[in-house]
Write a protein that holds these residues in place. Structure first.
Motif, PDB file in Angstrom:
ATOM      1  N   HIS A  81      33.355 -86.690  12.310  1.00 46.64           N
ATOM      2  CA  HIS A  81      33.384 -86.811  13.909  1.00 46.64           C
ATOM      3  C   HIS A  81      33.262 -88.115  14.453  1.00 46.64           C
ATOM      4  O   HIS A  81      32.936 -89.056  13.870  1.00 46.64           O
ATOM      5  CB  HIS A  81      32.026 -86.050  14.255  1.00 46.64           C
ATOM      6  CG  HIS A  81      31.583 -84.702  13.779  1.00 46.64           C
ATOM      7  ND1 HIS A  81      32.425 -83.592  14.247  1.00 46.64           N
ATOM      8  CD2 HIS A  81      30.959 -84.234  12.729  1.00 46.64           C
ATOM      9  CE1 HIS A  81      32.030 -82.516  13.730  1.00 46.64           C
ATOM     10  NE2 HIS A  81      31.214 -82.771  12.730  1.00 46.64           N
ATOM     11  N   CYS A  97      30.897 -85.106   7.711  1.00 42.71           N
ATOM     12  CA  CYS A  97      29.624 -84.639   8.365  1.00 42.71           C
ATOM     13  C   CYS A  97      28.733 -84.004   7.498  1.00 42.71           C
ATOM     14  O   CYS A  97      27.409 -84.509   7.175  1.00 42.71           O
ATOM     15  CB  CYS A  97      29.927 -83.628   9.560  1.00 42.71           C
ATOM     16  SG  CYS A  97      28.716 -82.886  10.563  1.00 42.71           S
ATOM     17  N   CYS A 157      30.218 -78.988   6.664  1.00 42.05           N
ATOM     18  CA  CYS A 157      31.123 -79.382   7.780  1.00 42.05           C
ATOM     19  C   CYS A 157      31.786 -80.596   7.089  1.00 42.05           C
ATOM     20  O   CYS A 157      31.243 -81.419   6.895  1.00 42.05           O
ATOM     21  CB  CYS A 157      30.409 -79.871   8.962  1.00 42.05           C
ATOM     22  SG  CYS A 157      31.483 -80.401  10.480  1.00 42.05           S
ATOM     23  N   HIS A 172      25.529 -81.324  13.807  1.00 47.98           N
ATOM     24  CA  HIS A 172      26.794 -82.359  13.304  1.00 47.98           C
ATOM     25  C   HIS A 172      26.561 -83.518  13.810  1.00 47.98           C
ATOM     26  O   HIS A 172      25.859 -83.952  14.768  1.00 47.98           O
ATOM     27  CB  HIS A 172      28.088 -81.790  14.192  1.00 47.98           C
ATOM     28  CG  HIS A 172      28.459 -80.367  13.885  1.00 47.98           C
ATOM     29  ND1 HIS A 172      29.086 -80.159  12.694  1.00 47.98           N
ATOM     30  CD2 HIS A 172      28.329 -79.017  14.434  1.00 47.98           C
ATOM     31  CE1 HIS A 172      29.558 -78.785  12.751  1.00 47.98           C
ATOM     32  NE2 HIS A 172      28.938 -78.252  13.692  1.00 47.98           N
TER      33      HIS A 172
HETATM   34 ZN   LIG Z   1      30.049 -81.429  11.709  1.00 49.74          ZN
END
Ligand SMILES: [Zn+2]
Ligand SMILES: [Zn+2]
Ligand SMILES: [Zn+2]
Length: 509
Positions: A180, A159, A176, A150
């Motif tokens: 973030h 991500c 993902c 990540h």
């Molecule tokens: Zn991620």
């Protein structure tokens, strides 16, 4: 050995209600120790000791004595003995570079690093400012990928978006969709810990210093080729100087930040003007090419393991700090203070700053490194210990598990980059002696000639200190005392920052 003179005010004196100490008390037992210390009859002595050692969290205890002599006449100027001290021992700073170990000593280390690096960028501290006309590049060399982790992405992208939500062989999402932010605890963690190649991660980290060494050799070779000279004759045209600092990324891999300066052939041993046909852009290109060319075939860790061909990460960031005297700096070069500040800050970080207890990924790296270390030792034992353990390729891995398998120097520099940490430390010690001496004689300090005196070689010392000291222990009596030391160090730092901020207000830049 010389003892630091007291230069900081007593942190426990004159507290107002708004100036309480910010104590980090990990348990009721530690709190009780703090209370006991604060109420003890020898608190003044403790407070004095703490102040004199600059709130070091882990001071070294020495017993012995020393005599200061006039180097020319042999006259005894003063004597000092640890018997005079409370508890009968003299405390000196631990000198630890890690902020997590000793906030106070690490700040001194960072300040010295800052000056060392800045002198190599802009001159000063005995380095001629003509070096500020030589091309200078700030490069970051990273590790390759050992599995998807990540991360924050440029331009606020997701991500790891993928069409059709694929899954890994372990049934975990290989995508993902999150954006973030910098504080996200998931950052640096693998999407799937079973897919992540921990073994290669540990092997790469182990050989990272070798990859850096090979990079410096490749860069010299590339430069020689560009200048059309033989490598052995490179020093007739140019010389490369650098300062580098290692920093852990969130995924637990070290990367190197380096300032790389191109000087010309040495004039009187140092710092000639750079060859006219290499500017900072060319130097950046050479750095990128050299980094991309680095390879090292790492031997198997133990029987049944395989060889691995290691490389640096494909992302090599090389930005010029300035292009040199021949052209105006295009774009936005980094300021010398900026780069010196970055590197000084990185130099006090340690693996434990990244390895907080709750971090499962970093914990796994340690576990894997630990298992490998044991397997390596087993094999060494079975092989009948043919060489010393340290000469066995991964023999000392166990020693470096807490640093996530990184065994190199966190900060290093080439010989002619600038001044040394030793010179700066000696200068600080001399400054204290000069100030004390001026005070004793009631005369002002001659600032004009001070820097030259401070940075002069050892044989120019006017006084000589003869002493005999032995090690008598390390650290404060209780964790409560350590908590007090760290709180006082934090307070002294705030005090210094307040002062600096006031200065800035009165002198805008
Ligand atoms: Zn991620
Ligand atoms: Zn310390
Ligand atoms: Zn998986």
């Amino acid at each position: 050995m010389t003892v630091d003179a007291a230069t900081t005010p007593n942190p426990f004196a004159g507290y107002g209600e708004d100036a309480a100490l910010d104590l980090d008390l990990e348990s009721p037992a530690v709190a009780a120790q703090v209370v006991k210390r604060l109420l003890s009859p020898d608190f003044e002595d403790f407070s004095d000791q703490l102040t004199r050692v600059g709130f070091c969290a882990n001071p070294i205890h020495l017993t012995g004595s020393s005599t200061t002599l006039d180097a020319a006449t042999g006259e005894v100027l003063s004597t000092y003995c640890s018997d005079q001290e409370p508890g009968g021992s003299t405390l000196v700073r631990c000198g630890n570079r890690r902020a997590s170990e000793c906030p106070s000593c690490s700040r001194i280390y960072a300040a010295d690093m800052f000056h060392l690096i800045r002198a190599g960028v802009a001159g000063g501290k005995g380095v001629p400012d003509t070096i500020s006309e030589n091309p200078l590049v700030f490069a970051t060399l990273t590790a390759p990928s050992f599995g998807h982790v990540h991360g924050t992405r440029d331009n606020h992208r997701r991500c790891r978006p993928r069409a059709k939500n694929p899954r890994c062989p372990h049934g975990r999402p290989a995508t993902c969709m999150a954006f973030h932010d910098d504080e996200d605890p998931q950052l640096g963690h693998p999407l799937c810990w079973e897919c992540y190649d921990y073994a290669s991660h540990v092997v790469w980290q182990w050989w990272a210093p070798e990859l850096w060494r090979r990079f410096t050799i490749a860069l010299r070779r590339a430069l020689a080729q560009h200048l059309a000279v033989r490598e052995t004759k490179l020093n007739t045209r140019a010389s490369l100087q650098y300062a580098k600092v290692g920093e852990y990324q969130r995924r637990g891999l070290i990367h190197f930040h380096a300032l790389i300066r191109l000087d010309g052939p040495k004039v009187d041993g140092a710092f000639g003007p750079a060859p006219a046909d290499v500017d900072a852009d060319k130097l950046s290109d050479l750095i990128r090419d050299a980094a991309a060319s680095v390879r090292f075939t790492a031997p198997p860790m133990f029987a049944g393991d395989s060889e691995r061909v290691l490389a640096l990460g494909a992302q090599v960031d090389a930005r010029h700090v300035r292009t040199g005297h021949r052209t105006d700096d295009p774009g936005k070069p980094l300021a010398p203070e900026q780069v010196a500040g970055y590197l000084a800050k990185y130099s006090t970080k340690s693996a434990s700053d990244t390895t907080d207890q709750g971090n499962a990924h970093l914990h796994r790296i340690k576990t894997v490194a630990d298992e490998f270390a044991r397997a390596v030792e087993d094999e060494w034992n079975h092989a009948g210990r043919p060489v010393e353990l340290r000469d066995w390729p991964y023999g000392l891995l166990g020693k470096w598990v807490h640093d996530l398998g990184f065994r190199g120097h966190f900060a290093s520099k080439s010989r002619r980059y600038s001044v040394t940490l030793g010179q700066l430390r000696r200068a600080r010690r001399r400054a204290q002696l000069l100030l004390a001496d001026a005070q004793r004689r009631g005369e002002p300090v001659d600032l004009a000639s001070m820097e030259a005196q401070l940075l002069a070689d050892d044989d120019a010392e006017t006084t000589l200190i003869v002493g005999s000291w032995s090690f008598a222990g390390i650290g404060w009596d209780t964790p409560g005392d350590v908590a007090l030391a760290k709180a006082a160090a934090a307070r002294a730092r705030e005090h210094a920052q307040d002062k600096a901020a006031k200065k800035r207000v009165s002198k805008p830049d």
